[in-house]
Design a protein around this motif. Structure first.
Motif, mmCIF file in Angstrom:
data_model
loop_
_atom_site.group_PDB
_atom_site.id
_atom_site.type_symbol
_atom_site.label_atom_id
_atom_site.label_comp_id
_atom_site.label_asym_id
_atom_site.label_seq_id
_atom_site.Cartn_x
_atom_site.Cartn_y
_atom_site.Cartn_z
ATOM 1 N N LEU A 78 18.319 4.866 10.332
ATOM 2 C CA LEU A 78 17.710 4.535 9.040
ATOM 3 C C LEU A 78 16.708 3.389 9.198
ATOM 4 C CD1 LEU A 78 18.321 5.969 6.405
ATOM 5 C CD2 LEU A 78 19.822 4.093 5.755
ATOM 6 N N THR A 79 17.077 2.400 10.004
ATOM 7 C CA THR A 79 16.193 1.252 10.245
ATOM 8 C C THR A 79 14.883 1.723 10.875
ATOM 9 O OG1 THR A 79 18.110 -0.172 10.568
ATOM 10 C CG2 THR A 79 16.015 -0.980 11.425
ATOM 11 N N ALA A 80 15.004 2.602 11.886
ATOM 12 C CA ALA A 80 13.796 3.132 12.540
ATOM 13 C C ALA A 80 12.963 3.927 11.539
ATOM 14 C CB ALA A 80 14.203 4.007 13.728
ATOM 15 N N GLY A 81 13.645 4.676 10.689
ATOM 16 C CA GLY A 81 12.944 5.465 9.666
ATOM 17 C C GLY A 81 12.181 4.575 8.694
ATOM 18 N N PHE A 82 12.824 3.497 8.237
ATOM 19 C CA PHE A 82 12.164 2.565 7.311
ATOM 20 C C PHE A 82 10.924 1.960 7.961
ATOM 21 C CE2 PHE A 82 16.517 1.624 5.242
ATOM 22 C CZ PHE A 82 16.294 2.566 4.266
ATOM 23 N N LEU A 83 11.093 1.482 9.205
ATOM 24 C CA LEU A 83 9.967 0.839 9.904
ATOM 25 C C LEU A 83 8.835 1.835 10.137
ATOM 26 C CD1 LEU A 83 11.785 -1.442 12.513
ATOM 27 C CD2 LEU A 83 10.424 -2.171 10.544
ATOM 28 N N GLY A 84 9.196 3.044 10.577
ATOM 29 C CA GLY A 84 8.181 4.068 10.849
ATOM 30 C C GLY A 84 7.399 4.421 9.594
ATOM 31 N N ALA A 85 8.125 4.658 8.497
ATOM 32 C CA ALA A 85 7.454 5.027 7.234
ATOM 33 C C ALA A 85 6.609 3.865 6.729
ATOM 34 C CB ALA A 85 8.501 5.414 6.187
ATOM 35 N N GLY A 86 7.133 2.644 6.819
ATOM 36 C CA GLY A 86 6.400 1.480 6.338
ATOM 37 C C GLY A 86 5.105 1.276 7.107
ATOM 38 N N LEU A 87 5.193 1.356 8.434
ATOM 39 C CA LEU A 87 3.989 1.170 9.254
ATOM 40 C C LEU A 87 2.978 2.283 9.000
ATOM 41 C CD1 LEU A 87 5.681 -0.060 12.561
ATOM 42 C CD2 LEU A 87 4.344 -1.421 10.923
ATOM 43 N N ALA A 88 3.479 3.501 8.780
ATOM 44 C CA ALA A 88 2.570 4.620 8.486
ATOM 45 C C ALA A 88 1.833 4.388 7.170
ATOM 46 C CB ALA A 88 3.363 5.924 8.427
ATOM 47 N N TYR A 89 2.557 3.866 6.158
ATOM 48 C CA TYR A 89 1.903 3.577 4.873
ATOM 49 C C TYR A 89 0.831 2.489 5.046
ATOM 50 C CZ TYR A 89 4.994 6.345 1.858
ATOM 51 O OH TYR A 89 5.640 7.380 1.224
ATOM 52 N N LEU A 90 1.162 1.466 5.827
ATOM 53 C CA LEU A 90 0.195 0.374 6.024
ATOM 54 C C LEU A 90 -1.022 0.867 6.805
ATOM 55 C CD1 LEU A 90 2.681 -2.558 6.788
ATOM 56 C CD2 LEU A 90 1.366 -2.173 4.698
ATOM 57 N N TRP A 91 -0.792 1.751 7.776
ATOM 58 C CA TRP A 91 -1.899 2.328 8.546
ATOM 59 C C TRP A 91 -2.809 3.140 7.621
ATOM 60 C CZ3 TRP A 91 -2.219 7.760 10.034
ATOM 61 C CH2 TRP A 91 -3.281 8.036 10.887
ATOM 62 N N LEU A 92 -2.197 3.879 6.695
ATOM 63 C CA LEU A 92 -2.999 4.669 5.748
ATOM 64 C C LEU A 92 -3.802 3.750 4.818
ATOM 65 C CD1 LEU A 92 -0.427 7.490 4.981
ATOM 66 C CD2 LEU A 92 -2.724 7.835 5.883
ATOM 67 N N ALA A 93 -3.206 2.602 4.461
ATOM 68 C CA ALA A 93 -3.942 1.640 3.618
ATOM 69 C C ALA A 93 -5.192 1.146 4.354
ATOM 70 C CB ALA A 93 -3.037 0.463 3.259
#
Lengths: 415, 133
Positions: A78-93
Motif C-alpha cells: 500500500l505504501t508503494a502504491g501511495f508513493l507511486g500514485a502520488g509521484l505520477a500525479y505530481l509528474w502529470l502536474a
C-alpha cells in the motif's frame, strides 16, 4: 463534542499528516511567489485557468498520496502504491505546466486510482474518511477537466458531461455503501460477550493489537460517532455493559405488548411497519432520564402481519452535541445522525459522503443515541441494527396482536 | 465552433463545476429516497439537476441569463449552508461541519458565484436591433 472535535473525528488519524501537509500548500505557494522574481515578459504565455485548476488538482492529489505513508505505513504494498500514485500525479502536474500532453494519462490514472480506492473500502480494507473522500472528489474534478478537452464533436462533449455526472454519483454511492458496510462490521469490533459476565467470569472481546482501526463513521454520511479512547474494554467495563443490557431488558419487559407501551405514552415517530418501528416518549427527553433503563426515550418493535414484538430500547441524549455516558467504553458507543430536512415534500434524508443534502433542504445533527437490544439480537445487545430476517422470525414466534390502524391513530393523535 | 461551446476557460470551468454540482445533487437524493421510502423525493433533485445541466451548457455558451440563474442558485445553496449552521445553535439540534461539506456546500457555490460574476462583467449585453418596416 464541540464542532472542531466533530470535524476532526471525520479524519482518520493515519491520514491526518497528509491532510495537514496539503492544507499548508496554499501558504507554500504564496511563499514561493513572494520569494521568486516575477516571470519575464518575453517568457512562455501564462497557463489558462483550466490548466491552472488541473495543475492545482493534480498537485493536491499528488501531495496527499505522497504524504499518506507518514501515518499509513503498515502495509509495504500500500505504501508503494501511495508513493507511486502520488509521484505520477505530481509528474502529470509538471506536464501540464510544460504544455505537454496530460489528459489521457490523467484520465487513466484517476480511473485506476478511484477503482483501487473503492475496492479497498468495499472489501473492508479501510473505512472511508473525509480525507479519502475529499481526495476522490478532487480526482473527479481533475478527471472532469481532463475530459473537457478541446473537443470538436458534439457527441464527445455530451459523453464527457454525462460521464462527469455519472462518475460523481457512482463514486459517491460506492463510498456510501462502503461506509455502511464498515458501520455494520463495527458491531463485531466491540461486542459484548455475555457468557458468564454476571459471575465475574468476564470474557473481554478479543482484538488484534496490530489492527486498531477505530470505526468512527468517518465518512460522516448519515452517522456521526466519537473516536474511541481505547479499543480494549476492561473486565469492569464489560461487566458494566452487561449490567446495563440486563437492567434494560428487565425494565422494559413490561412493554412486551405494544399496546401497553402506547398506553404508557410511547408514540410511533416514523415507519408504522417493518423490523425497526420506533415508539418515542418525549417526556423522557430530559437530563433526569439519561441512560435510565426504567425510562428509555424510545422502544423498538418489529411490526408485521398484525403482530408486534419488542426488540429493544433506544437511549437518547436530551441535547445535541452533548456526549452520552459510556459505562461499557467501546462496547456502549453512542452515535448521532446528520440528517437533511426538506420542506418539499416534507421529509428527511441523510447527508451524502460528499457532505451534501438534497435540493432545498437544510442539514442538522440529532442528539446522540444508543440502541440496546433485549430480545436476543444475534448481533449482540449493542449492535447498530437487527437482521430483518431474524426479526420477522422472532415476531412470528413471540409477537402479540396489534389492531390494524392502531399505530397510525396513535401517531395522528401525537401530532 | 459548435453551439454550447466557447473558448473562455472561465466559462468551461463554470460548466464543469455545474456538472459536478448536478452529480452531487443526484447523489444526495438517494439518502432521502432510502430513508423516506418514496420516489416522490426524487422530483425536486431531478428538476434541480436538469436545470444545472441546462445551465452548464448555456453558461459555456456565454448566455447572461444562465450566469445570473447560476448566481441565484449558488446563493440559495450558500444560504442553506448558513441556515444549517444557525440551526445548529438550537439546543435540541446541532450541525456537523465536515471537510467535504465545506468544499461542496460553501467553496463550490462561492466559486460559481465568483466565476459567473466575472463572466457576467466580461460578457456584453446583446442589443435588440429593430428593423424598420
Amino acid at each position: 463534542m464541540n464542532p472542531w472535535q466533530t470535524f476532526w473525528s471525520g479524519i482518520a488519524p493515519d491520514h491526518a499528516a497528509a491532510f495537514i501537509l496539503t492544507a499548508l500548500l496554499p501558504a507554500v505557494w504564496w511563499l514561493y511567489r513572494a520569494i521568486t522574481p516575477p516571470p519575464a515578459t518575453d517568457g512562455p504565455p501564462p497557463l489558462s485557468l483550466m490548466h491552472r485548476w488541473a495543475m492545482a488538482g493534480l498537485v493536491v492529489t499528488g501531495v496527499i498520496h505522497v504524504a499518506l505513508p507518514i501515518g499509513h505505513h503498515d502495509n509495504p504494498v500500500l505504501t508503494a502504491g501511495f508513493l507511486g500514485a502520488g509521484l505520477a500525479y505530481l509528474w502529470l502536474a509538471v506536464r501540464v505546466v510544460r504544455g505537454r500532453s496530460w489528459r489521457l494519462l490523467t484520465a487513466l490514472l484517476v480511473v485506476s486510482n478511484l477503482f483501487g480506492y473503492l475496492f479497498v473500502i468495499t472489501a473492508g480494507g479501510e473505512e472511508p474518511d473525509q480525507v479519502g473522500i475529499l481526495t476522490a472528489l478532487d480526482e473527479l474534478m481533475v478527471l472532469g477537466i481532463a475530459m473537457t478537452g478541446p473537443a470538436h464533436r458534439r457527441l464527445a462533449r455530451a459523453a464527457a458531461s454525462a460521464g462527469t455526472i455519472a462518475a460523481v454519483v457512482l463514486v459517491g454511492l460506492v463510498i456510501w455503501i462502503g461506509s455502511f458496510v464498515a458501520h455494520q462490521h463495527s458491531d463485531l469490533d466491540a461486542d459484548l460477550t455475555t457468557a458468564g459476565a454476571a459471575d465475574a467470569a468476564v470474557e473481554v472481546p478479543h482484538h488484534d493489537d496490530d489492527h486498531e482501526h477505530d470505526h468512527a463513521a468517518r465518512a460522516q454520511a448519515g452517522v456521526i460517532m466519537r473516536s474511541l479512547a481505547s479499543h480494549h474494554p476492561t473486565a469492569e467495563q464489560v461487566r458494566a455493559a452487561d449490567q446495563l443490557a440486563r437492567s434494560t431488558e428487565s425494565a422494559i419487559a413490561r412493554y412486551a405488548d405494544i399496546n401497553v407501551a402506547l398506553e404508557a405514552g410511547y408514540k410511533p415517530s416514523g415507519a408504522l411497519a417493518g423490523t425497526e418501528v420506533h415508539l418515542e416518549n418525549k417526556a423522557y427527553d430530559t437530563a433526569a432520564h439519561i441512560l435510565d433503563p426504567e425510562h428509555p426515550q424510545a422502544l423498538v418493535y418489529v411490526v408485521a402481519d398484525g403482530k408486534a414484538a419488542l426488540l429493544g430500547a433506544v437511549f437518547r441524549m436530551p441535547e445535541a452535541g452533548r456526549p452520552g455516558p459510556e459505562p461499557g467504553a467501546a462496547i456502549t458507543r453512542w452515535h448521532a445522525h446528520n440528517i437533511c430536512l426538506t420542506p418539499l415534500p416534507p421529509g428527511a434524508g441523510i447527508a451524502s459522503p460528499f457532505g451534501g443534502c438534497p435540493a432545498l433542504s437544510v442539514g442538522a445533527t440529532m442528539p446522540e443515541m444508543m440502541h440496546v437490544w433485549t430480545a436476543g439480537n444475534p448481533g449482540g445487545p449493542y449492535a447498530e441494527s437487527v437482521d430483518p430476517q431474524w426479526a420477522r422470525a422472532y415476531n412470528a414466534a413471540h409477537g402479540t396482536p396489534l389492531a390494524s390502524g392502531r399505530l397510525g391513530r396513535a401517531r395522528s393523535a401525537a401530532r | 465552433m459548435l453551439s454550447g461551446m466557447t473558448n473562455s476557460p472561465r466559462a468551461e470551468l463554470a460548466r464543469l463545476l455545474l456538472l459536478m454540482t448536478a452529480g452531487l445533487t443526484l447523489l444526495a437524493m438517494f439518502g432521502e429516497i432510502v430513508l423516506m421510502g418514496s420516489l416522490i423525493y426524487a422530483a425536486i433533485p431531478v428538476i434541480k439537476a436538469t436545470l444545472l445541466m441546462v445551465l452548464a451548457r448555456k453558461v459555456a455558451a456565454l448566455r447572461r441569463w444562465a450566469m445570473i440563474t447560476t448566481i441565484v442558485l449558488a446563493s440559495v445553496s450558500l444560504a442553506g449552508f448558513t441556515i444549517s449552521n444557525l440551526i445548529g445553535l438550537l439546543p435540541q439540534l446541532d450541525h456537523t461541519v465536515t471537510l467535504t461539506g465545506l468544499v461542496t456546500e460553501a467553496a463550490l457555490p462561492l466559486t460559481l458565484i465568483v466565476l459567473c460574476g466575472q463572466l457576467l462583467a466580461a460578457t456584453p449585453r446583446r442589443l435588440k436591433v429593430r428593423v424598420a418596416q
